[in-house]
Design a protein around this motif. Structure first.
Motif, PDB file in Angstrom:
ATOM      1  N   ASP A  70     -26.980  52.897   1.117  1.00 56.51           N
ATOM      2  CA  ASP A  70     -26.154  52.844   2.172  1.00 56.51           C
ATOM      3  C   ASP A  70     -26.400  51.930   3.498  1.00 56.51           C
ATOM      4  OD1 ASP A  70     -28.282  54.076   3.005  1.00 56.51           O
ATOM      5  OD2 ASP A  70     -27.257  55.987   3.468  1.00 56.51           O
ATOM      6  N   SER A  71     -27.113  50.799   3.211  1.00 53.67           N
ATOM      7  CA  SER A  71     -27.593  49.880   4.088  1.00 53.67           C
ATOM      8  C   SER A  71     -28.280  50.340   5.383  1.00 53.67           C
ATOM      9  CB  SER A  71     -26.182  49.243   4.450  1.00 53.67           C
ATOM     10  OG  SER A  71     -25.450  48.642   3.709  1.00 53.67           O
ATOM     11  N   ARG A  72     -29.106  51.349   5.202  1.00 55.57           N
ATOM     12  CA  ARG A  72     -30.120  51.417   6.068  1.00 55.57           C
ATOM     13  C   ARG A  72     -31.311  50.697   5.821  1.00 55.57           C
ATOM     14  NH1 ARG A  72     -31.411  57.817   6.372  1.00 55.57           N
ATOM     15  NH2 ARG A  72     -31.155  57.344   4.063  1.00 55.57           N
ATOM     16  N   GLU A 108     -27.559  56.453  -6.340  1.00 51.75           N
ATOM     17  CA  GLU A 108     -26.874  57.609  -5.405  1.00 51.75           C
ATOM     18  C   GLU A 108     -27.437  57.766  -3.948  1.00 51.75           C
ATOM     19  OE1 GLU A 108     -26.156  58.050  -9.561  1.00 51.75           O
ATOM     20  OE2 GLU A 108     -27.820  58.106  -8.495  1.00 51.75           O
ATOM     21  N   ASN A 109     -28.679  56.816  -3.874  1.00 55.08           N
ATOM     22  CA  ASN A 109     -29.317  57.043  -2.652  1.00 55.08           C
ATOM     23  C   ASN A 109     -29.824  58.314  -2.794  1.00 55.08           C
ATOM     24  OD1 ASN A 109     -30.750  56.005  -0.505  1.00 55.08           O
ATOM     25  ND2 ASN A 109     -28.842  56.593   0.880  1.00 55.08           N
ATOM     26  N   LEU A 123     -39.888  60.319  -4.135  1.00 55.38           N
ATOM     27  CA  LEU A 123     -39.655  60.927  -3.098  1.00 55.38           C
ATOM     28  C   LEU A 123     -38.183  61.510  -3.054  1.00 55.38           C
ATOM     29  CD1 LEU A 123     -40.399  61.962  -0.061  1.00 55.38           C
ATOM     30  CD2 LEU A 123     -39.239  59.987   0.787  1.00 55.38           C
ATOM     31  N   ASP A 124     -37.813  62.587  -2.928  1.00 50.22           N
ATOM     32  CA  ASP A 124     -36.519  63.092  -2.863  1.00 50.22           C
ATOM     33  C   ASP A 124     -35.833  62.820  -1.439  1.00 50.22           C
ATOM     34  OD1 ASP A 124     -34.031  64.553  -2.791  1.00 50.22           O
ATOM     35  OD2 ASP A 124     -34.999  66.269  -4.006  1.00 50.22           O
ATOM     36  N   LEU A 125     -35.152  61.856  -1.220  1.00 47.64           N
ATOM     37  CA  LEU A 125     -34.621  61.832  -0.140  1.00 47.64           C
ATOM     38  C   LEU A 125     -33.530  62.784   0.564  1.00 47.64           C
ATOM     39  CD1 LEU A 125     -33.754  58.097  -0.751  1.00 47.64           C
ATOM     40  CD2 LEU A 125     -35.491  58.804   0.569  1.00 47.64           C
ATOM     41  N   ARG A 126     -33.051  63.665  -0.221  1.00 46.11           N
ATOM     42  CA  ARG A 126     -32.231  64.812   0.308  1.00 46.11           C
ATOM     43  C   ARG A 126     -33.113  65.753   0.990  1.00 46.11           C
ATOM     44  NH1 ARG A 126     -29.665  65.706  -5.247  1.00 46.11           N
ATOM     45  NH2 ARG A 126     -31.995  65.447  -5.833  1.00 46.11           N
ATOM     46  N   GLN A 127     -34.489  65.539   0.835  1.00 51.03           N
ATOM     47  CA  GLN A 127     -35.459  66.620   1.336  1.00 51.03           C
ATOM     48  C   GLN A 127     -37.079  65.757   1.483  1.00 51.03           C
ATOM     49  OE1 GLN A 127     -35.670  70.182  -1.349  1.00 51.03           O
ATOM     50  NE2 GLN A 127     -34.122  71.133   0.197  1.00 51.03           N
ATOM     51  N   PRO A 147     -29.719  55.319 -12.583  1.00 54.32           N
ATOM     52  CA  PRO A 147     -28.418  56.296 -12.015  1.00 54.32           C
ATOM     53  C   PRO A 147     -28.930  57.670 -12.199  1.00 54.32           C
ATOM     54  CG  PRO A 147     -27.336  54.193 -12.850  1.00 54.32           C
ATOM     55  CD  PRO A 147     -28.937  54.373 -13.240  1.00 54.32           C
ATOM     56  N   GLY A 148     -28.842  58.603 -11.319  1.00 51.33           N
ATOM     57  CA  GLY A 148     -29.264  60.019 -11.450  1.00 51.33           C
ATOM     58  C   GLY A 148     -30.837  60.250 -11.354  1.00 51.33           C
TER      59      GLY A 148
END
Length: 267
Positions: A70-72, A108-109, A123-127, A147-148
């Motif tokens: 997402d371009s960060r 999916e980032n 690392l799980d980027l959601r947490q 993916p996934g």
């Protein structure tokens, strides 16, 4: 340059020294240029605005960084112990594993994989609280996430290792020359992955098993194999919205068509 009009956009971007590589953000709004690298020494990275060629900021002593899907911008903090997620350089989230060498993300980032001197950490980027060791491997040179985040790939010593999420074990995939130099997963077709070798060949593979699909496409005939100081193939990427692979060497760009039977060279 503007692709349609073939006209320059803004002023020339002048880094001030030789540039071993550069990196565009996925949204094409920013460009990161590097003046250092392995074997070259620490230099500086500069972040640019592609719309007008304006310099956004300079990051001293940096030669490794990535843009997230997402371009960060993400890069190791000085000393390699933390992760900087923003253009301001503010450090947030989990701390990088020691001796981080390469970084990869899933389409999916949601997952980040870091290759270190001792293995692959995930690392799980959601947490993003802490990394976990997926499997051990010496001196990881490259990494990729399907993916996934179903499959993880890592390169070490010219050999590719594959592991599924949560398995803790990796399967080694060896080509004849033991000279894998690059691995990528397709975001369009989850059954495909791509490998490149120092001998100048690219190979379509099954993303789950690493098995070859069809014959390799040789884009640089007569190239020196594993003894080469640097890979003949500089980059190889699946195109996001079409069944093609774009391969760059020091002299040429090659467009390969991807089929269920392998890669077809036509340009």
């Amino acid at each position: 340059w503007d692709r349609e009009s073939k006209r320059e956009i803004g002023n020339p971007i002048r880094h001030g020294s030789a540039l071993p590589r550069l990196l565009f953000s996925p949204d094409s709004k920013r460009l990161l240029t590097f003046s250092g690298g392995p074997g070259i020494g620490l230099g500086a990275a500069i972040l640019w605005n592609t719309a007008d060629g304006r310099q956004v900021r300079e990051i001293p002593g940096l030669w490794a960084a990535r843009f997230t899907p997402d371009s960060r911008l993400i890069y190791p903090r000085s000393g390699g112990t933390g992760i900087c997620w923003s253009d301001s350089g503010r450090e947030t989230g989990a701390r990088l594993p020691p001796f981080a060498r390469t970084v990869a993300f899933d389409a999916e980032n949601t997952t980040m994989a870091v290759g270190t001197a001792y293995g692959v950490e995930v690392l799980d980027l959601r947490q993003p609280t802490a990394f976990r060791r997926l499997f051990s491997l010496s001196l990881v040179e490259g990494a990729a996430v399907s993916p996934g985040a179903a499959t993880f790939a890592a390169l070490s010593g010219g050999v590719m290792s594959l592991a599924t999420a949560g398995s803790g074990k990796a399967t080694s995939i060896v080509n004849g020359s033991r000279d894998f130099s690059l691995v990528r997963f397709s975001s369009q077709n989850r059954q495909w992955m791509l490998t490149a070798s120092r001998s100048g060949a690219v190979q379509l593979r099954d993303a789950a098993t690493g098995s070859a699909i069809g014959a390799p496409a040789v884009v640089q005939p007569g190239a020196v194999a594993a003894e080469a100081a640097s890979p003949v193939i500089l980059s190889a990427e699946f195109m996001p919205e079409a069944p093609y692979v774009l391969v760059a060497t020091a002299q040429w760009m090659h467009l390969l068509r991807v089929t269920d039977k392998g890669l077809l060279t036509f340009q």
